[in-house]
Write an enzyme that holds these catalytic residues in place. Structure first.
Site, PDB file in Angstrom:
ATOM      1  N   LYS A   1       0.681  -1.134   0.016  1.00 22.99           N
ATOM      2  CA  LYS A   1       0.048  -0.170   0.088  1.00 22.99           C
ATOM      3  C   LYS A   1       0.962   1.266  -0.177  1.00 22.99           C
ATOM      4  CE  LYS A   1      -3.184  -2.339   3.076  1.00 22.99           C
ATOM      5  NZ  LYS A   1      -3.891  -2.265   4.425  1.00 22.99           N
ATOM      6  N   GLY A   2       2.243   1.048   0.561  1.00 20.61           N
ATOM      7  CA  GLY A   2       2.753   2.156   0.771  1.00 20.61           C
ATOM      8  C   GLY A   2       3.086   3.438  -0.399  1.00 20.61           C
TER       9      GLY A   2
ATOM     10  N   ASP B   1       7.594   2.671  -2.136  1.00 18.06           N
ATOM     11  CA  ASP B   1       7.771   3.582  -1.239  1.00 18.06           C
ATOM     12  C   ASP B   1       9.205   3.706  -0.542  1.00 18.06           C
ATOM     13  OD1 ASP B   1       7.394   1.358   0.252  1.00 18.06           O
ATOM     14  OD2 ASP B   1       6.069   1.906   1.714  1.00 18.06           O
TER      15      ASP B   1
ATOM     16  N   ASP C   1      14.477  -0.966   1.810  1.00 20.71           N
ATOM     17  CA  ASP C   1      15.099  -1.414   2.939  1.00 20.71           C
ATOM     18  C   ASP C   1      16.140  -2.427   2.801  1.00 20.71           C
ATOM     19  OD1 ASP C   1      15.862  -1.448   5.857  1.00 20.71           O
ATOM     20  OD2 ASP C   1      14.133  -2.604   6.395  1.00 20.71           O
TER      21      ASP C   1
ATOM     22  N   LYS D   1      16.598   3.609   1.705  1.00 18.33           N
ATOM     23  CA  LYS D   1      17.332   3.448   3.030  1.00 18.33           C
ATOM     24  C   LYS D   1      18.175   2.451   3.238  1.00 18.33           C
ATOM     25  CE  LYS D   1      14.812   1.543   6.903  1.00 18.33           C
ATOM     26  NZ  LYS D   1      13.622   1.541   7.691  1.00 18.33           N
TER      27      LYS D   1
ATOM     28  N   PHE E   1      12.982   4.409  11.486  1.00 14.31           N
ATOM     29  CA  PHE E   1      11.665   3.917  11.110  1.00 14.31           C
ATOM     30  C   PHE E   1      10.886   5.047  10.584  1.00 14.31           C
ATOM     31  CE2 PHE E   1       7.638   2.022  10.486  1.00 14.31           C
ATOM     32  CZ  PHE E   1       8.044   0.759   9.941  1.00 14.31           C
TER      33      PHE E   1
ATOM     34  N   ASP F   1       3.739   3.393   6.740  1.00  5.93           N
ATOM     35  CA  ASP F   1       2.952   3.146   7.839  1.00  5.93           C
ATOM     36  C   ASP F   1       3.923   2.533   8.971  1.00  5.93           C
ATOM     37  OD1 ASP F   1       3.202   0.429   6.505  1.00  5.93           O
ATOM     38  OD2 ASP F   1       1.939  -0.270   8.235  1.00  5.93           O
TER      39      ASP F   1
ATOM     40  N   ARG G   1      -0.100   6.602   7.606  1.00 10.69           N
ATOM     41  CA  ARG G   1       0.095   6.817   6.030  1.00 10.69           C
ATOM     42  C   ARG G   1      -0.569   8.191   5.809  1.00 10.69           C
ATOM     43  NH1 ARG G   1       1.195   1.589   3.824  1.00 10.69           N
ATOM     44  NH2 ARG G   1       0.132   0.158   4.938  1.00 10.69           N
TER      45      ARG G   1
HETATM   46  P1  IMP Z   1      12.641  -4.946   1.996  1.00  5.26           P
HETATM   47  O1  IMP Z   1      13.209  -3.796   1.256  1.00  5.26           O
HETATM   48  O2  IMP Z   1      12.504  -5.942   1.263  1.00  5.26           O
HETATM   49  O3  IMP Z   1      13.230  -4.987   3.413  1.00  5.26           O
HETATM   50  O4  IMP Z   1      10.948  -4.159   2.361  1.00  5.26           O
HETATM   51  C1  IMP Z   1      10.763  -2.947   2.302  1.00  5.26           C
HETATM   52  C2  IMP Z   1       9.205  -2.863   2.608  1.00  5.26           C
HETATM   53  O5  IMP Z   1       9.414  -2.841   4.070  1.00  5.26           O
HETATM   54  C3  IMP Z   1       8.708  -1.326   2.171  1.00  5.26           C
HETATM   55  O6  IMP Z   1       8.218  -1.181   0.887  1.00  5.26           O
HETATM   56  C4  IMP Z   1       8.123  -1.147   3.385  1.00  5.26           C
HETATM   57  O7  IMP Z   1       6.461  -1.632   3.191  1.00  5.26           O
HETATM   58  C5  IMP Z   1       8.507  -1.643   4.847  1.00  5.26           C
HETATM   59  N1  IMP Z   1       9.412  -0.745   5.366  1.00  5.26           N
HETATM   60  C6  IMP Z   1      10.736  -0.865   5.446  1.00  5.26           C
HETATM   61  N2  IMP Z   1      11.257   0.072   6.048  1.00  5.26           N
HETATM   62  C7  IMP Z   1      10.145   1.128   6.560  1.00  5.26           C
HETATM   63  C8  IMP Z   1      10.030   2.375   7.151  1.00  5.26           C
HETATM   64  O8  IMP Z   1      11.025   2.630   7.556  1.00  5.26           O
HETATM   65  N3  IMP Z   1       8.773   2.679   7.353  1.00  5.26           N
HETATM   66  C9  IMP Z   1       7.553   2.048   6.720  1.00  5.26           C
HETATM   67  N4  IMP Z   1       7.715   1.053   5.990  1.00  5.26           N
HETATM   68  C10 IMP Z   1       8.885   0.391   5.986  1.00  5.26           C
HETATM   69 MG    MG Z   2       6.303  -1.555   0.620  1.00  2.00          MG
END
Ligand code: IMP
Ligand code: MG
Length: 173
Positions: free
Chosen positions: A42-43, A99, A102, A130, A151, A158, A164
């Site tokens: 949803k982000g 969004d 990470d 990030k 975070f 969210d 959000r």
């Molecule tokens: P990753 O890159 O596979 O670890 O996943 C990233 C997802 O985790 C993002 O699309 C967000 O939905 C969630 N996420 C990671 N860090 C944050 C944050 O700081 N705030 C909110 N959602 C986050």
């Molecule tokens: Mg996401």
């Protein structure tokens, strides 16, 4: 995690200006238009809505819901597709919109899946890159903001589904 203690990371005006720049950059790269924007729910909903409004070229939009299996803090990297893209992407110029990147595991896995469907091109736009916890390198072609960690909520992001709706981006303390 409570959201009462949060500090402004980027205000709405700063975000608006940056998104405008990204829209111009994308428009300049694809003057022929006919882009397909695929937003990861949803982000990305707010970022995507603003980004396409900053384009000078034509586009279509679609949305997907994906995540990786695992607990809330430790991702396995195995992709879970909850709702896939409904538009055929073969031969299309696709911009995948997220969004925040990470660990990079979710985006990298879905990007690979889409590449298997022979788009003409596939680029990634992410509001926030990030970097601190990156496990899987993934190229972010259009990055709104690069931050080391923390975070972040607001502007679509969210914490347990809360926060959000904020027009700005905040870091929880
Ligand atoms: P990753 O890159 O596979 O670890 O996943 C990233 C997802 O985790 C993002 O699309 C967000 O939905 C969630 N996420 C990671 N860090 C944050 C944050 O700081 N705030 C909110 N959602 C986050
Ligand atoms: Mg996401």
């Amino acid at each position: 995690m409570g959201q009462d203690r949060k500090r402004v990371l980027f205000d709405a005006r700063t975000i608006g200006e940056r998104v405008q720049q990204l829209g111009k950059e994308i428009s300049a790269k694809y003057p022929q238009g006919n882009l397909l924007f695929v937003g990861i729910l949803k982000g990305s909903f707010m970022f995507m809505a603003d980004l396409v409004r900053c384009l000078d070229v034509s586009c279509e939009v679609d949305f997907v819901r994906i995540s990786t299996y695992g607990s809330e803090t430790v991702s396995s990297g195995e992709l879970k597709v909850i709702m896939d893209v409904s538009t055929p992407i073969e031969g299309r110029d696709v911009i995948l919109v997220d969004d925040i990147v990470d660990t990079g595991l979710t985006l990298a896995a879905y990007r690979e899946m889409l590449l298997g469907r022979s788009p003409r091109s596939l680029e990634v736009a992410a509001l926030i890159d990030k970097t601190e916890r990156r496990e899987k390198s993934v190229q972010v072609d259009y990055c709104g903001f690069r931050v080391p960690g923390g975070f972040i909520i607001g502007y679509g992001l969210d914490c347990n589904e809360q926060g959000r709706q904020h027009a700005g981006l905040y870091v929880l303390e």
